[in-house]
Design an enzyme around this catalytic site. Structure first.
Site, mmCIF file in Angstrom:
data_model
loop_
_atom_site.group_PDB
_atom_site.id
_atom_site.type_symbol
_atom_site.label_atom_id
_atom_site.label_comp_id
_atom_site.label_asym_id
_atom_site.label_seq_id
_atom_site.Cartn_x
_atom_site.Cartn_y
_atom_site.Cartn_z
ATOM 1 N N PRO A 118 -0.789 -37.799 -4.459
ATOM 2 C CA PRO A 118 -2.195 -38.089 -4.125
ATOM 3 C C PRO A 118 -3.098 -37.384 -5.126
ATOM 4 C CG PRO A 118 -0.990 -37.194 -2.217
ATOM 5 C CD PRO A 118 -0.120 -36.997 -3.419
ATOM 6 N N LYS A 130 3.650 -22.903 -10.096
ATOM 7 C CA LYS A 130 3.688 -22.634 -11.539
ATOM 8 C C LYS A 130 4.444 -21.345 -11.846
ATOM 9 C CE LYS A 130 -0.893 -24.636 -11.454
ATOM 10 N NZ LYS A 130 -1.513 -24.069 -10.261
ATOM 11 N N HIS A 150 2.958 -22.179 -16.492
ATOM 12 C CA HIS A 150 1.538 -21.944 -16.259
ATOM 13 C C HIS A 150 0.721 -21.841 -17.551
ATOM 14 C CE1 HIS A 150 -1.197 -20.166 -12.905
ATOM 15 N NE2 HIS A 150 -1.923 -20.806 -13.794
ATOM 16 N N LEU A 159 -6.071 -36.367 -5.211
ATOM 17 C CA LEU A 159 -6.972 -35.278 -4.809
ATOM 18 C C LEU A 159 -6.177 -34.263 -3.981
ATOM 19 C CD1 LEU A 159 -10.530 -36.071 -3.447
ATOM 20 C CD2 LEU A 159 -9.470 -33.846 -3.327
ATOM 21 N N GLY A 160 -6.154 -33.032 -4.459
ATOM 22 C CA GLY A 160 -5.394 -31.993 -3.760
ATOM 23 C C GLY A 160 -6.259 -30.761 -3.510
ATOM 24 N N LEU A 161 -5.709 -29.826 -2.767
ATOM 25 C CA LEU A 161 -6.412 -28.560 -2.502
ATOM 26 C C LEU A 161 -5.973 -27.520 -3.519
ATOM 27 C CD1 LEU A 161 -8.253 -26.945 -0.434
ATOM 28 C CD2 LEU A 161 -6.087 -26.071 0.484
ATOM 29 N N ASP A 218 -1.967 -27.330 -4.394
ATOM 30 C CA ASP A 218 -1.644 -26.756 -5.701
ATOM 31 C C ASP A 218 -1.582 -25.233 -5.597
ATOM 32 O OD1 ASP A 218 -1.568 -27.310 -8.788
ATOM 33 O OD2 ASP A 218 -2.825 -25.531 -8.486
ATOM 34 N N TYR A 250 -1.284 -16.468 -8.245
ATOM 35 C CA TYR A 250 -2.420 -16.439 -7.301
ATOM 36 C C TYR A 250 -2.185 -15.418 -6.183
ATOM 37 C CZ TYR A 250 -3.436 -20.998 -9.502
ATOM 38 O OH TYR A 250 -3.659 -22.022 -10.390
#
Ligand code: A2P
Length: 319
Positions: A13, A77, A110, A15-17, A43, A48
């Protein structure tokens, strides 16, 4: 919702978050709100520092029957300190354990920057690995092995310019299927997007809203603020939408996947609704031909470290 279809028929899809900058304590709820709202693309990345909590949210969503594992597309990543051939598996295993998954849909290198395994962010030249110790071809071979073992469905890269992509393409067995790069109207990178397309490499836009919440170390005094561009407000008013929605729609209109980050329930919902916006030719032209050009995530945190073997010209071609 628009989808990217991979060669094997898998669908992403568009569009992702996004979860960069989503703090532990916030990201759990954000992922659940997103899945409830209808997002099916999340994502993530090891750097992170929140994958464990994203994993908790996914586990809860699967347990409660909110979504099935196979209906959510999860990307992560490989961090720069796991580029050596035997470290790729180590980095991947940690991410898989944190996300509490049995496989990833997409795994990306990454950055084309290699650090020693104990270093998260470099402070001196000795924190980097030289190219011979961790050539991209070796890191990529590690990624290919993960795909062959069935632990990841698709493999790709992030922050790769054309010459770095060519380096991989010249020696790979499995071609990268994705390049995730900074893309928004201040940085359209049309040449690189076209190069990717010509090699069947899909593209994902990060920082689509200009990442105003980026850490202060990533901000410079005169950085323009993407969301304050007057042209976007005029187009947003014309469509009865918000500037954020217009920016997300701009990427979708280019057939580029896009991962706006939010930890706010209303904005998470609002951002997903961008999938229904139809920008016209004049909107796209006005948004794509702005005088202001700017790269927010410029990699100086690698290139300006004293003794760094990397220069800006290693990371980015001239636009
Ligand atoms: P928040 O998480 O509080 O919603 P990017 O995706 O380019 O990194 O941008 C993320 C930034 O944009 C965050 O500060 C996020 O704040 C904010 N943001 C996300 N969605 C919206 C929106 N619909 N309207 C305004 N700001 C938004």
């Amino acid at each position: 919702m628009k989808y990217i279809t991979f060669e094997n028929g898998d669908k992403l899809p568009m569009l992702g978050l996004g979860t960069w900058k989503s703090a532990p304590g916030e990201v759990y709820q954000a992922v659940l709100w997103a899945l409830e709202a209808g997002y099916r693309h999340i994502d993530c990345a090891a750097v992170y520092k929140n994958e464990k909590e994203v994993g908790d949210a996914l586990t809860k969503a699967f347990k409660d029957g909110l979504v099935k594992r196979e209906d959510v597309f999860v990307t992560s990543k490989l961090w720069n300190n796991a580029h050596e051939r035997d470290q790729v598996q180590v980095g991947f295993n940690q991410t898989l354990a944190d996300l509490q998954l049995e496989y990833l849909d997409l795994y990306l290198i990454h950055w084309p920057v290699a650090l020693r395994s104990h270093v998260m962010f470099p402070e001196k030249g000795a924190d980097f690995l030289d190219h011979a110790a961790a050539p991209l071809s070796e890191t990529w071979a590690g990624m290919e092995a993960l795909k062959k073992e069935g632990k990841v469905r698709h493999i790709g890269v992030s922050n790769f310019n054309q010459s770095k992509l060519e380096e991989i393409l010249s020696s790979c067995e499995i071609k990268p299927e994705m390049n995730q790069i900074e893309l928004h109207p201040y940085l359209p990178q049309q040449k690189l997007v076209s190069f990717c397309r010509s090699h069947q490499i899909n593209v994902t836009a990060y920082s689509p809203l200009g990442s105003a919440d980026r850490p202060s170390a990533r901000k410079k005094a005169n950085d323009p603020v993407l969301m304050q561009e007057q042209v976007f407000q005029e187009i947003a008013d014309k469509h009865g939408k918000t500037v954020a929605q217009i920016l997300i729609a701009w990427s979708l209109h280019r057939d580029v996947a896009v991962i706006p980050k939010s930890v706010n329930k209303d904005r998470i919902i609002q951002n997903l609704e961008s999938a229904d916006i139809r920008l016209d030719g004049s909107d796209m032209e006005a948004m794509s031909n702005l005088k202001t050009k700017h790269r927010y995530i410029d990699g100086t945190f690698f290139t300006e470290v004293p003794g760094s073997p990397y220069a800006q010209s290693d990371l980015w071609e001239k636009a």
